[in-house]
Motif scaffolding. Structure first.
Motif, PDB file in Angstrom:
ATOM      1  N   UNK A 175       0.835  -1.211   0.000  1.00  0.00           N
ATOM      2  CA  UNK A 175       0.000   0.000   0.000  1.00  0.00           C
ATOM      3  C   UNK A 175       0.866   1.256   0.000  1.00  0.00           C
ATOM      4  N   UNK A 176       1.992   1.183   0.713  1.00  0.00           N
ATOM      5  CA  UNK A 176       2.940   2.309   0.683  1.00  0.00           C
ATOM      6  C   UNK A 176       3.389   2.543  -0.763  1.00  0.00           C
ATOM      7  N   UNK A 177       3.597   1.452  -1.512  1.00  0.00           N
ATOM      8  CA  UNK A 177       4.013   1.618  -2.921  1.00  0.00           C
ATOM      9  C   UNK A 177       2.918   2.287  -3.745  1.00  0.00           C
ATOM     10  N   UNK A 178       1.676   1.949  -3.497  1.00  0.00           N
ATOM     11  CA  UNK A 178       0.557   2.628  -4.196  1.00  0.00           C
ATOM     12  C   UNK A 178       0.522   4.114  -3.827  1.00  0.00           C
ATOM     13  N   UNK A 179       0.741   4.383  -2.546  1.00  0.00           N
ATOM     14  CA  UNK A 179       0.749   5.778  -2.104  1.00  0.00           C
ATOM     15  C   UNK A 179       1.931   6.532  -2.706  1.00  0.00           C
ATOM     16  N   UNK A 180       3.054   5.829  -2.847  1.00  0.00           N
ATOM     17  CA  UNK A 180       4.214   6.466  -3.468  1.00  0.00           C
ATOM     18  C   UNK A 180       3.895   6.813  -4.921  1.00  0.00           C
ATOM     19  N   UNK A 224       1.672   9.804  -5.029  1.00  0.00           N
ATOM     20  CA  UNK A 224       2.396  11.007  -4.594  1.00  0.00           C
ATOM     21  C   UNK A 224       3.477  11.424  -5.580  1.00  0.00           C
ATOM     22  N   UNK A 225       4.039  10.451  -6.305  1.00  0.00           N
ATOM     23  CA  UNK A 225       5.037  10.815  -7.315  1.00  0.00           C
ATOM     24  C   UNK A 225       4.388  11.548  -8.482  1.00  0.00           C
ATOM     25  N   UNK A 226       3.143  11.215  -8.773  1.00  0.00           N
ATOM     26  CA  UNK A 226       2.420  11.970  -9.801  1.00  0.00           C
ATOM     27  C   UNK A 226       2.231  13.415  -9.329  1.00  0.00           C
ATOM     28  N   UNK A 227       1.832  13.572  -8.075  1.00  0.00           N
ATOM     29  CA  UNK A 227       1.678  14.928  -7.516  1.00  0.00           C
ATOM     30  C   UNK A 227       3.003  15.682  -7.612  1.00  0.00           C
ATOM     31  N   UNK A 228       4.099  15.032  -7.209  1.00  0.00           N
ATOM     32  CA  UNK A 228       5.412  15.693  -7.190  1.00  0.00           C
ATOM     33  C   UNK A 228       5.835  16.116  -8.600  1.00  0.00           C
ATOM     34  N   UNK A 245       9.817  10.255   2.271  1.00  0.00           N
ATOM     35  CA  UNK A 245       8.991  11.321   1.693  1.00  0.00           C
ATOM     36  C   UNK A 245       8.417  10.795   0.374  1.00  0.00           C
ATOM     37  N   UNK A 246       7.157  10.385   0.415  1.00  0.00           N
ATOM     38  CA  UNK A 246       6.552   9.743  -0.765  1.00  0.00           C
ATOM     39  C   UNK A 246       6.347  10.742  -1.893  1.00  0.00           C
ATOM     40  N   UNK A 247       6.193  12.026  -1.525  1.00  0.00           N
ATOM     41  CA  UNK A 247       5.964  13.073  -2.533  1.00  0.00           C
ATOM     42  C   UNK A 247       7.260  13.813  -2.882  1.00  0.00           C
ATOM     43  N   UNK A 248       8.410  13.194  -2.627  1.00  0.00           N
ATOM     44  CA  UNK A 248       9.686  13.868  -2.863  1.00  0.00           C
ATOM     45  C   UNK A 248       9.860  14.217  -4.350  1.00  0.00           C
TER      46      UNK A 248
END
Ligand code: MF3
Ligand code: CO
Length: 260
Positions: A17-22, A25-29, A254-257
């Motif tokens: 699930x952390x990978x899904x959140x990453x 969040x990487x799309x956001x970043x 930091x998932x949104x790094x």
């Protein structure tokens, strides 16, 4: 998010699930990094919102804020004394020296990403605006440094508050960070003020959106008649930085790094 009441359990996420959140969040970043380049004088906040919407679509994600309690746009874009939740508008033209905060959330494959930054348009910002930006960003990283297993939530809050106040600025009370996962806002609330050694103990698998909102004057806010835009009561400048982070047994990830 707006502060509310009600104790609910903090949901721990499995590694997958952390990978899904990453991924979310990487799309956001990536999109936030791209939007920085567009923050030039003459652009409207609605144009920035349009670009964000297109970029989300291209990546197969969906905007997280649009429709959330009726919020009408993809991004929140807040200018100068606007703190958060500014609604993009065709009438709002950015000018040199404006202090602009952009907040973006997406949902990908059922998991949310949420992050934000503030920036000055052009090279001509006031010294106060520059200092406010650097202090607010630094306060976020000081908060993240406390986001470690076995510490308490209040350690994050207190690190942010102490640093901000030591620099002569104020932290907003009416809005707080939040847990994030298959909902944009999950428990716990993550205030940017509070006492060290208080609150829930942090555990690996917790995922938090930490988002200090800092003003150059008092922390009192009011919401405009549009029902969303939060502004400083005294008209002072405000800044906002946000990262989504995962607690591990070492440093927080930091998932949104990638955009600051
Ligand atoms: N990052 C902000 C928050 O967590 C953005 C929410 S905008 C809203 O409150 F429209 F979704 F409310
Ligand atoms: Co948030």
């Amino acid at each position: 998010m707006k502060k509310k009441k009600g104790p609910r359990r903090i949901i721990l996420k499995a590694p997958w699930e952390i990978e899904k959140l990453r991924a979310a969040n990487q799309i956001v970043a990536e999109i936030l990094a791209g939007l920085r380049q567009h923050l030039t004088s003459g652009i409207t906040t609605a144009e920035i919102d349009r670009i964000a919407s297109e970029e989300i679509e291209k990546r197969g994600a969906k905007p997280a804020f649009k429709g959330y309690h009726g919020y009408p746009a993809t991004t929140c874009i807040s200018v100068n004394h606007e703190i958060v939740h500014g609604i993009p508008s065709d009438k709002r033209v950015l000018a040199q020296g404006d202090l602009v905060s952009i907040d973006l959330g997406v949902i990908l494959d059922g998991y949310f990403g949420d992050a934000a930054f503030s920036q000055i348009v052009g090279q001509s910002g006031s010294d106060l605006a520059k200092r406010l930006l650097s202090v607010t960003k630094e306060s976020l990283y000081r908060g993240i440094a406390q986001a470690r297993a076995k510490r308490r939530l209040g350690d994050i809050s207190s690190a942010i508050q102490r640093y901000v106040e030591s620099q002569g600025f104020s932290v907003v009370r009416k809005f707080v960070g939040h847990g994030i996962g298959t909902q944009l806002h999950e428990p716990p609330e993550v205030p940017n003020f509070g006492a060290k050694g208080t609150g829930p103990i942090l555990k690996p698998g917790m995922v938090l959106a930490i988002e200090p909102m800092v003003t150059a004057g008092s922390y009192d806010i009011r919401v405009l008649d549009d029902g969303w835009t939060a502004v400083t009561m005294d008209g002072s400048l405000a800044a906002h930085f946000e990262h989504t982070v995962a607690i591990t047994d070492k440093k927080a990830e930091i998932l949104s790094d990638g955009f600051m």
